[in-house]
Design a protein around this motif. Structure first.
Motif, short mmCIF file in Angstrom:
data_model
loop_
_atom_site.label_atom_id
_atom_site.label_comp_id
_atom_site.label_asym_id
_atom_site.label_seq_id
_atom_site.Cartn_x
_atom_site.Cartn_y
_atom_site.Cartn_z
N LEU A 84 0.84 -1.21 0.00
CA LEU A 84 0.00 0.00 0.00
C LEU A 84 0.86 1.25 0.00
N GLU A 85 1.96 1.21 0.75
CA GLU A 85 2.86 2.37 0.76
C GLU A 85 3.52 2.56 -0.60
N ILE A 86 3.89 1.47 -1.26
CA ILE A 86 4.44 1.58 -2.61
C ILE A 86 3.41 2.20 -3.55
N LEU A 87 2.17 1.77 -3.47
CA LEU A 87 1.11 2.34 -4.31
C LEU A 87 0.92 3.83 -4.01
N GLY A 88 0.97 4.18 -2.72
CA GLY A 88 0.83 5.59 -2.35
C GLY A 88 1.95 6.44 -2.94
N MET A 89 3.19 5.96 -2.84
CA MET A 89 4.33 6.69 -3.42
C MET A 89 4.22 6.76 -4.94
N LEU A 90 3.79 5.66 -5.54
CA LEU A 90 3.66 5.61 -6.99
C LEU A 90 2.65 6.65 -7.47
N GLY A 91 1.51 6.73 -6.78
CA GLY A 91 0.51 7.73 -7.14
C GLY A 91 1.03 9.15 -7.04
N LEU A 92 1.86 9.40 -6.02
CA LEU A 92 2.42 10.74 -5.83
C LEU A 92 3.46 11.09 -6.88
N LEU A 93 4.23 10.10 -7.35
CA LEU A 93 5.44 10.39 -8.12
C LEU A 93 5.42 9.94 -9.57
N GLN A 94 4.45 9.13 -10.00
CA GLN A 94 4.52 8.59 -11.36
C GLN A 94 4.39 9.66 -12.44
N ASP A 95 3.82 10.80 -12.12
CA ASP A 95 3.68 11.88 -13.11
C ASP A 95 4.65 13.04 -12.86
N VAL A 96 5.66 12.80 -12.03
CA VAL A 96 6.60 13.89 -11.72
C VAL A 96 7.31 14.39 -12.98
N GLY A 97 7.41 13.53 -13.99
CA GLY A 97 8.06 13.93 -15.24
C GLY A 97 7.32 15.02 -16.00
N LYS A 98 6.05 15.25 -15.68
CA LYS A 98 5.30 16.34 -16.34
C LYS A 98 5.91 17.71 -16.02
N LEU A 99 6.63 17.77 -14.91
CA LEU A 99 7.27 19.03 -14.54
C LEU A 99 8.41 19.36 -15.49
N LYS A 100 8.85 18.40 -16.30
CA LYS A 100 9.91 18.64 -17.28
C LYS A 100 9.35 19.07 -18.64
N LEU A 101 8.03 19.04 -18.78
CA LEU A 101 7.42 19.44 -20.05
C LEU A 101 7.32 20.96 -20.12
N PRO A 102 7.21 21.53 -21.33
CA PRO A 102 6.93 22.96 -21.43
C PRO A 102 5.66 23.29 -20.63
N THR A 103 5.69 24.40 -19.90
CA THR A 103 4.60 24.74 -18.98
C THR A 103 3.24 24.73 -19.66
N GLU A 104 3.15 25.32 -20.85
CA GLU A 104 1.87 25.41 -21.53
C GLU A 104 1.33 24.02 -21.87
N LEU A 105 2.21 23.14 -22.34
CA LEU A 105 1.80 21.78 -22.70
C LEU A 105 1.35 21.02 -21.46
N ALA A 106 2.06 21.18 -20.36
CA ALA A 106 1.72 20.46 -19.13
C ALA A 106 0.38 20.92 -18.57
N THR A 107 0.03 22.20 -18.78
CA THR A 107 -1.19 22.73 -18.18
C THR A 107 -2.42 22.54 -19.07
N ARG A 108 -2.24 22.54 -20.39
CA ARG A 108 -3.42 22.42 -21.26
C ARG A 108 -3.53 21.07 -21.95
N GLY A 109 -2.46 20.27 -21.95
CA GLY A 109 -2.49 18.99 -22.65
C GLY A 109 -2.15 19.15 -24.12
N PRO A 110 -1.87 18.02 -24.82
CA PRO A 110 -1.44 18.08 -26.22
C PRO A 110 -2.58 18.45 -27.16
N MET A 111 -2.25 19.20 -28.23
CA MET A 111 -3.25 19.66 -29.18
C MET A 111 -3.09 19.03 -30.57
N ASN A 112 -1.92 18.42 -30.84
CA ASN A 112 -1.69 17.82 -32.16
C ASN A 112 -0.76 16.62 -32.00
N ALA A 113 -0.48 15.93 -33.10
CA ALA A 113 0.30 14.68 -33.04
C ALA A 113 1.70 14.92 -32.48
#
Length: 303
Positions: A84-113
């Motif tokens: 359960l603790e592994i699942l809790g950490m996974l939920g917190l951290l599995q999307d941490v890589g979104k912080l490396k995306l351009p801010t606009e893309l991370a906040t609005r999502g992708p618009m094209n291919a």
């Protein structure tokens, strides 16, 4: 307290990644422990709080929500405490890589291919960040790569299928999909919980592990805790707790009358006891509404 501490930790981790520092694995572990202990004590209370909590940023609130929901699901599956603790950490951290995306893309999502490809790279960014973080469980970076893989091999980044996806990854895929379907734009499709469950159910055996889909629906119920529902009286209520024996008759809190006016104080009903709208008609739920169709401060309930 667990929720507040966890959101503070997520803010710290986000700031660290944004400025190029390594994240503090001990803090994320402490946050996952807080979530696990709270869920083990009372999963309904934690599930309700994350739905009612005033949002402090869409990405941040989603991270905590996914972490709590994954832990609740793991508890329902009777996984051992350390899982359960592994699942809790996974939920917190599995999307941490979104912080490396351009801010606009991370906040609005992708618009094209082209943006879709760039957006999907957040999975590999997460793996890289976690691989370079001292003290995280050794399996965590690999598990963080799995929540967009799909049971039939249609997912990314590796197109894994079936048993090639670890159980934690299969759990993460279902929870992440449910959260995305119910989240407001631009992160999600703003579906009611019942409609989102219907989509996931239709995907069993294709995108999602069939037995786990059945278990997930059993876990959160037809009317998940925190759902906003319309009653046959025309009143609007929030689901407070499940009745495990009768899934269609949860405990609810009526917050609006049939004309949409706030009811103060809120009216508490246990539908399993069949309270009456009229002498010959018990209360029942007509339909679910979008999660944010009622605004309630959790302070009114918990403090």
């Amino acid at each position: 307290k667990a929720y507040i501490r966890t959101t503070e930790v997520v803010k710290e981790l986000s700031r660290a990644v944004e400025i190029g520092k390594s994240i503090d694995s001990s803090r994320s572990h402490d946050a996952a422990t807080q979530i696990t202990e709270s869920v083990v004590r009372n999963p309904d209370a934690m599930a309700l709080l994350i739905k009612l909590q005033e949002k402090s940023g869409a990405t941040l609130s989603r991270v905590v929500e996914v972490s709590v929901m994954m832990t609740i699901f793991g508890r329902f599956l009777q996984l051992p405490h350390e899982r359960l603790e592994i699942l809790g950490m996974l939920g917190l951290l599995q999307d941490v890589g979104k912080l490396k995306l351009p801010t606009e893309l991370a906040t609005r999502g992708p618009m094209n291919a082209a943006e879709v490809e760039l957006y999907r790279a957040h999975v590999n960014h997460s793996v890289e960040i976690l691989s370079n973080t001292p003290g995280v469980p050794p399996e965590l970076p690999g598990l963080a790569s799995l929540h967009h893989e799909r049971f039939d091999g249609s997912g990314y980044p590796r197109g894994l299928r079936g048993d090639a996806i670890a159980l934690s990854g299969l759990i993460a895929g279902i929870v992440d999909a449910f959260d995305s379907l119910t989240a407001p734009p631009p992160f999600g499709e703003h579906m009611s919980p019942s409609n989102a469950l219907s989509v996931i159910y239709k995907g069993r055996g294709k995108q999602f592990h069939p037995a786990l889909v059945e278990q997930f629906i059993q876990c959160i119920g037809v009317f998940p805790v925190g759902s906003v529902v319309e009653l046959n009286s025309g009143e609007v209520a929030v689901v407070l707790a499940q009745n495990m024996v009768r899934r269609l008759q949860p405990r609810i809190m009526v917050v609006k009358d049939a004309k949409g006016n706030p009811i103060i104080p809120y009216k508490m009903l246990d539908l399993m006891k069949e309270p009456k709208v009229r002498p010959d008609e018990p209360y029942r739920i007509q339909r679910t509404l979008e999660y944010d169709s009622v605004k309630i401060s959790p302070r009114e309930l918990f403090l």
